[in-house]
Design a protein around this motif. Structure first.
Motif, mmCIF file in Angstrom:
data_model
loop_
_atom_site.group_PDB
_atom_site.id
_atom_site.type_symbol
_atom_site.label_atom_id
_atom_site.label_comp_id
_atom_site.label_asym_id
_atom_site.label_seq_id
_atom_site.Cartn_x
_atom_site.Cartn_y
_atom_site.Cartn_z
ATOM 1 N N ASN A 142 17.636 3.889 25.066
ATOM 2 C CA ASN A 142 16.379 5.433 25.347
ATOM 3 C C ASN A 142 16.642 6.271 25.721
ATOM 4 O O ASN A 142 17.769 6.135 26.844
ATOM 5 C CB ASN A 142 15.760 4.893 25.876
ATOM 6 C CG ASN A 142 14.124 4.804 25.013
ATOM 7 O OD1 ASN A 142 13.455 4.799 25.188
ATOM 8 N ND2 ASN A 142 13.944 3.532 23.833
ATOM 9 N N ALA A 143 16.179 7.503 25.577
ATOM 10 C CA ALA A 143 17.057 8.724 26.298
ATOM 11 C C ALA A 143 15.636 9.509 25.769
ATOM 12 O O ALA A 143 14.621 9.570 25.315
ATOM 13 C CB ALA A 143 18.145 9.260 26.438
ATOM 14 N N LEU A 144 15.776 11.138 27.150
ATOM 15 C CA LEU A 144 14.853 11.890 26.293
ATOM 16 C C LEU A 144 14.917 12.786 25.825
ATOM 17 O O LEU A 144 15.373 13.741 25.903
ATOM 18 C CB LEU A 144 14.263 12.238 28.395
ATOM 19 C CG LEU A 144 12.608 13.176 27.616
ATOM 20 C CD1 LEU A 144 11.269 11.955 27.829
ATOM 21 C CD2 LEU A 144 12.570 14.335 29.248
ATOM 22 N N PHE A 145 13.989 13.136 24.982
ATOM 23 C CA PHE A 145 14.688 14.023 23.837
ATOM 24 C C PHE A 145 13.781 14.991 24.415
ATOM 25 O O PHE A 145 11.967 14.973 24.139
ATOM 26 C CB PHE A 145 13.151 13.840 22.082
ATOM 27 C CG PHE A 145 14.870 13.428 20.783
ATOM 28 C CD1 PHE A 145 15.316 13.694 20.632
ATOM 29 C CD2 PHE A 145 14.992 11.598 21.546
ATOM 30 C CE1 PHE A 145 16.355 13.137 19.324
ATOM 31 C CE2 PHE A 145 15.800 11.055 20.610
ATOM 32 C CZ PHE A 145 16.541 11.329 19.771
ATOM 33 N N TRP A 146 13.745 16.760 24.113
ATOM 34 C CA TRP A 146 13.100 17.262 24.435
ATOM 35 C C TRP A 146 12.879 18.779 23.774
ATOM 36 O O TRP A 146 14.132 18.649 23.624
ATOM 37 C CB TRP A 146 12.903 17.999 25.914
ATOM 38 C CG TRP A 146 14.108 18.635 26.548
ATOM 39 C CD1 TRP A 146 15.358 18.162 26.477
ATOM 40 C CD2 TRP A 146 14.902 19.730 26.572
ATOM 41 N NE1 TRP A 146 16.401 18.137 26.642
ATOM 42 C CE2 TRP A 146 16.249 19.488 27.363
ATOM 43 C CE3 TRP A 146 13.982 20.756 26.848
ATOM 44 C CZ2 TRP A 146 16.882 20.997 27.812
ATOM 45 C CZ3 TRP A 146 14.578 22.310 27.383
ATOM 46 C CH2 TRP A 146 15.614 22.273 27.648
ATOM 47 N N ASN A 147 12.071 19.733 23.766
ATOM 48 C CA ASN A 147 11.487 20.926 22.398
ATOM 49 C C ASN A 147 12.456 21.842 23.712
ATOM 50 O O ASN A 147 11.178 22.229 24.290
ATOM 51 C CB ASN A 147 10.615 20.694 21.813
ATOM 52 C CG ASN A 147 10.377 21.566 20.587
ATOM 53 O OD1 ASN A 147 10.352 22.950 20.895
ATOM 54 N ND2 ASN A 147 9.426 21.428 19.242
ATOM 55 N N LYS A 148 13.229 22.499 23.950
ATOM 56 C CA LYS A 148 13.501 23.812 23.939
ATOM 57 C C LYS A 148 11.967 24.770 24.139
ATOM 58 O O LYS A 148 12.524 25.444 24.880
ATOM 59 C CB LYS A 148 14.685 24.356 23.510
ATOM 60 C CG LYS A 148 16.283 23.654 24.362
ATOM 61 C CD LYS A 148 16.932 24.050 23.427
ATOM 62 C CE LYS A 148 18.508 23.402 24.475
ATOM 63 N NZ LYS A 148 19.935 23.829 24.127
ATOM 64 N N LYS A 149 11.854 25.158 23.125
ATOM 65 C CA LYS A 149 10.372 25.836 22.667
ATOM 66 C C LYS A 149 9.204 25.404 23.304
ATOM 67 O O LYS A 149 9.191 27.144 23.752
ATOM 68 C CB LYS A 149 11.117 26.382 21.398
ATOM 69 C CG LYS A 149 12.295 26.956 20.274
ATOM 70 C CD LYS A 149 12.173 27.140 18.453
ATOM 71 C CE LYS A 149 11.010 28.170 18.145
ATOM 72 N NZ LYS A 149 10.954 28.487 16.798
ATOM 73 N N LEU A 150 9.310 24.980 22.931
ATOM 74 C CA LEU A 150 7.298 23.803 23.606
ATOM 75 C C LEU A 150 8.084 24.612 25.007
ATOM 76 O O LEU A 150 7.128 24.733 25.699
ATOM 77 C CB LEU A 150 7.351 23.049 22.662
ATOM 78 C CG LEU A 150 7.035 22.988 21.460
ATOM 79 C CD1 LEU A 150 6.018 21.927 21.467
ATOM 80 C CD2 LEU A 150 5.732 24.228 21.715
ATOM 81 N N PHE A 151 9.200 24.413 25.396
ATOM 82 C CA PHE A 151 9.310 24.198 27.530
ATOM 83 C C PHE A 151 9.413 25.404 27.468
ATOM 84 O O PHE A 151 8.602 25.313 28.525
ATOM 85 C CB PHE A 151 10.400 23.708 27.424
ATOM 86 C CG PHE A 151 10.687 22.291 27.708
ATOM 87 C CD1 PHE A 151 10.771 21.513 28.947
ATOM 88 C CD2 PHE A 151 10.053 21.082 27.030
ATOM 89 C CE1 PHE A 151 10.623 20.416 29.432
ATOM 90 C CE2 PHE A 151 9.756 19.678 26.825
ATOM 91 C CZ PHE A 151 10.163 19.724 28.017
ATOM 92 N N LYS A 152 10.194 26.314 26.644
ATOM 93 C CA LYS A 152 9.821 28.388 27.331
ATOM 94 C C LYS A 152 8.475 28.906 27.473
ATOM 95 O O LYS A 152 7.848 29.034 27.917
ATOM 96 C CB LYS A 152 11.143 28.231 26.285
ATOM 97 C CG LYS A 152 11.187 30.017 27.106
ATOM 98 C CD LYS A 152 12.236 30.405 25.828
ATOM 99 C CE LYS A 152 12.734 32.083 26.030
ATOM 100 N NZ LYS A 152 13.571 32.840 25.731
ATOM 101 N N GLU A 153 7.946 28.243 26.047
ATOM 102 C CA GLU A 153 6.461 28.572 25.883
ATOM 103 C C GLU A 153 5.486 27.976 26.789
ATOM 104 O O GLU A 153 4.604 29.179 27.304
ATOM 105 C CB GLU A 153 5.763 28.034 24.571
ATOM 106 C CG GLU A 153 4.767 28.919 24.201
ATOM 107 C CD GLU A 153 3.866 28.469 22.821
ATOM 108 O OE1 GLU A 153 2.960 28.968 22.016
ATOM 109 O OE2 GLU A 153 5.015 27.605 22.063
ATOM 110 N N ALA A 154 5.705 26.323 27.282
ATOM 111 C CA ALA A 154 4.470 26.647 28.337
ATOM 112 C C ALA A 154 5.606 27.182 30.377
ATOM 113 O O ALA A 154 4.884 26.593 30.977
ATOM 114 C CB ALA A 154 5.123 25.143 28.823
#
Length: 425
Positions: A142-154
């Motif tokens: 297990n590891a953590l996928f993260w959405n760069k675009k949504l993170f930047k938007e937030a």
């Protein structure tokens, strides 16, 4: 004399024909972690095996993963056993403890490819009675996928490093219209990920104390379970995530519905097909208050049933699928970490998208891998049935996290202490 010669030739021909019929064998093989592309790839590998082994045919039975545990158990109870079966780690205790699986040790002793087989494959395939009842075909870390675009938007510039960050980031992303912070998995296959967050919150990996008592209802573990319930209740995960399985969480991530997903490398296949590599990455899991994280390391592999009538051919099939060449191709196709030493040097695995998994695997001081207690006979039913129902009850507020954790601890403690009593040295 000529007539006698013809008759003898005919008899000889019949004998040869009969001998060929006897030599032919049909192997029954069951796969249980299924998807259409995966099944097609397995069929391709089987076809190559059949071409290289004339006279051996393989009948492949593909069970839908959501019902695989019950369906396969029903097959076995009815006496409809396969020669070779795909064996998830948590099922091994049930079938191995009931003397239904073949000891693969004698086959491995004569197997040339055993020389490059990693130590994990030998260790994890022999957790029951120190006997090699299964050979893993790869590891699900297990590891953590993260959405760069949504993170930047937030207004966020990177993945969460701690559990507190994980919750705070989820809140900021969930404030965006129609978006959620976390792709929570509440349906089939939810237990390992859920238990992983319980371990992280507790700062303690594994399942048991030395005396066999379960750690799953200790204060920190209960806090981890409650954390997930609170995230769901407070709208940091989609409402229908209470019943989400693998496919739904993966779809939730690549569709941009939710910005974070804890998953194994097999999720990368679908996500990379739908998202640009510039829009997402895979980071190590956040650490808990102890400064450590406890990724779940699951696995599955191939096992042989002890009552197979074609053991030599069954082993040939297994040895082919587990060879360095076929295993590397399989690992790339289904999304697992391969089993042979040196496979991690393949260019396929040297990308940013694999960074989170290999960071976890390489830093044992910060990331402690937790594997399921596969020696327990009733683990499969508990993980795939009982625990999922209970987790959903916690998410929906029908039961408290403490009550459910106590129920799980009672079950696991009895299972472990019974096992310890039977295996005293």
């Amino acid at each position: 004399m000529k007539k006698l010669t013809v008759m003898l030739a005919t008899v000889a021909g019949l004998a040869i024909s009969a001998g060929s019929a006897v030599a032919d064998s049909t192997l029954k093989m069951v796969e249980v972690i299924t998807s259409p592309p995966r099944t097609e790839f397995l069929k391709k590998q089987i076809a190559e095996f059949e071409t290289a082994n004339p006279g051996v045919k393989v009948e492949l039975i593909s069970l839908p993963w959501g019902q695989a545990f019950e369906k396969f158990l029903t097959m076995v109870q009815a006496g409809d056993t396969p020669d070779v079966v795909e064996m998830p780690e948590r099922w091994m205790g049930l079938y191995a403890n009931n003397a239904q699986l073949e000891d693969l040790g004698p086959y491995m002793a004569k197997w040339d490819d055993a020389k490059t087989l990693g130590d994990r494959a030998k260790q994890f395939g022999s957790t029951v009675n120190n006997t090699q009842f299964m050979i893993p075909y790869g590891y699900y870390v297990n590891a953590l996928f993260w959405n760069k675009k949504l993170f930047k938007e937030a207004g966020l510039d990177g993945p969460p490093a701690t559990l507190d960050d994980f919750i705070a980031d989820s809140k900021k992303i969930s404030a965006l219209p129609g978006k959620y912070g976390y792709c929570l998995r509440g349906g089939p296959g939810a237990f390992n990920g859920m238990h992983m967050f319980m371990n992280i919150a507790a700062g303690k990996g594994g399942y048991f104390n030395e005396d066999g008592t379960s750690t799953i209802n200790e204060e920190g573990s209960v806090k981890g379970l409650q954390m997930l319930a609170d995230m769901y209740k407070n709208g940091l995960a989609p409402k229908d995530a209470v019943s989400w399985g693998f496919n739904e969480t993966v779809t939730g991530f690549y569709s941009g519905t939710c910005a974070m997903l804890n998953q194994d490398p097999d999720a990368l296949l679908g996500i990379a097909d739908k998202m640009s590599a510039d829009d997402f990455a895979v980071a190590p899991l956040p650490v808990g208050p102890s400064g450590k994280s406890y990724p779940t390391l699951g696995y599955a592999g191939w096992a042989m049933f002890a009552n197979s009538q074609h053991k030599d051919d069954a082993w040939k099939l297994m040895a082919t699928l587990l060879s360095p060449k076929d295993n590397l191709e399989w690992a790339k196709e289904v999304g697992v970490v391969p089993i042979h030493n040196g496979a991690d040097q393949d260019p396929h695995f040297k990308t940013e998208q694999f960074k989170g998994w290999f960071t976890e695997l390489s830093d044992s001081s910060k990331y402690e891998m937790v594997t399921p207690p596969t020696h327990l006979e009733n683990l499969g039913n508990f993980v795939d049935q009982v625990a999922i129902k209970n987790f959903q009850e916690v998410l929906l507020g029908q039961k408290t996290a403490k009550d459910v954790a106590d129920q799980w601890a009672a079950f696991l403690t009895k299972e472990q202490q019974d096992w310890l009593a039977k295996n005293k040295k």
